[in-house]
Design an enzyme around this catalytic site. Structure first.
Site: not given
Ligand code: F6P
Length: 345
Positions: A13, A105, A128-129, A164, A171, A173, A224, A277
């Site tokens: 990504g 990674e 970014i994670d 509310r 993001m 993962r 997420e 993001q």
């Molecule tokens: O870059 C990591 C990340 O932003 C994760 O947080 C996210 O799940 C993933 O990329 C989603 O990216 P893509 O839809 O490009 O695979």
């Protein structure tokens, strides 16, 4: 000093700061007699012979730009028939002496495997994670946190006006770095992260407590990959896998918002920040970190530090083995989560 030809690729990504790394590699590389071949679309460009020369003119004016001028992909050559051999043949065909792989990674695990097969390779940590091992921070993270924090600030005023509960899905993962940092910076009332599985009852309790104290709204930041037990045990909300074998996550924010509304009667809304993001211009912090990584990577190539990754430790850029950096994900520091939780509810 003889000229060395170096192939550079960006994989996985994208992250704000990739172009700053490329510019730094080219600029420092020129001082170190490195000729830079930009590989298009990650590892795919080596299989497809898709590349371009990166020189000073090509990288001029890109420091502040998001994305990557080289393009990226999640293609994994290890999963392609004869993929590793084809990568090695492509490098030989173009007289490439070394490779700089810029990625997270997934990309850096492939770099480690290519190194084990004899390729002279150096890594640069990007995500970014912020979940890569052996480095305090990756570039892209600060930008993502800034964007998420601004979103939380904006959601505060509309949440309060309408009384509310606002759920913001960010993001991350398998880790809660963005959620915890943005949650702390934005004054969130609840932060949900993968590292701290919880129940919807605990979330509702905090929202109720706020109501009893007279607060007219609540802000919940939800990674997420957060693990929230909504009645069937704590588990992630996912839909399939990408080419690196990563789960495609998303949807937990919606479920949490629905459950909070059902149980409390408080009108709840969800905002999924998603790719906002990741896109756009990097913060000054990320430009500087990315530039430091790029200069270090060019230096590491000219010093022959193969199989190593540039890393930030304290305020120093150091070289660490790719094998160590890719051993396991760097999860959220529990002390940081505890700090953020002082301000929950
Ligand atoms: O870059 C990591 C990340 O932003 C994760 O947080 C996210 O799940 C993933 O990329 C989603 O990216 P893509 O839809 O490009 O695979």
């Amino acid at each position: 000093m003889a000229i060395q030809k170096v192939a550079v690729l960006t994989g996985g990504g994208d992250a704000p700061g990739l172009n700053a790394v490329l510019r730094a590699i080219v600029r420092r590389g020129a001082e170190r007699n490195l000729e830079i071949m930009g590989i298009r679309d990650g590892w795919e460009g080596l299989l497809e012979d898709n590349h371009e020369r990166l020189n000073r003119r090509r990288v001029a004016g890109i420091l502040h730009l998001g994305g990557t001028i080289l393009g990226t992909s999640r293609l994994n050559p290890m999963a392609v028939e004869n993929g590793p051999q084809r990568v090695i043949q492509a490098l030989e065909r173009h007289n490439v002496n070394a490779v700089i792989a810029i990625g997270g990674e997934g990309t850096l695990s492939i770099a480690r495997e290519m190194h084990e097969l004899g390729v002279k390779i150096v890594g640069v940590p990007k995500t970014i994670d912020n979940d890569l091992g052996c480095t305090d921070f990756t570039f892209g993270f600060d930008t993502a946190v800034s964007i998420a924090t601004e979103a939380i600030d904006r959601l505060h005023s509309t949440a309060e006006s309408h009384q509310r509960c606002m759920v913001v899905e960010v993001m991350g993962r398998h880790v809660g770095w963005i959620a915890a940092y943005a949650g702390l910076a934005g004054g969130a009332d609840v932060v949900l992260v993968p590292e701290r599985p919880t129940t919807i009852d605990a979330v509702v309790e905090r929202v109720e407590r706020r109501r009893q104290r007279g607060s007219r709204f609540s802000i919940i930041v939800c990674a997420e990959g957060a693990m929230v037990d909504l009645g069937e045990g704590a588990k992630v909300v996912a839909d399939g896998y990408d080419d690196f074998g990563h789960m495609k996550l998303g949807g937990i924010g919606e479920r949490v918002a629905r459950a909070v509304e059902q149980r409390t009667g408080i009108e709840s809304r969800v905002t999924v920040l998603g790719y906002i993001q990741r896109g756009g211009t990097p913060t000054a912090h990320d430009r500087i970190l990315a530039t430091r990584y790029g200069v270090a990577a060019a230096d590491m190539v000219s010093e022959g530090k193969w199989g190593m990754m540039a890393a930030l430790q304290g305020n120093d850029i150091v070289a660490v083995p790719l094998a160590e950096a890719t051993r396991g994900l760097k999860t959220l520091d529990p002390r940081f989560y505890d700090l953020a939780s002082v301000f929950f509810g």
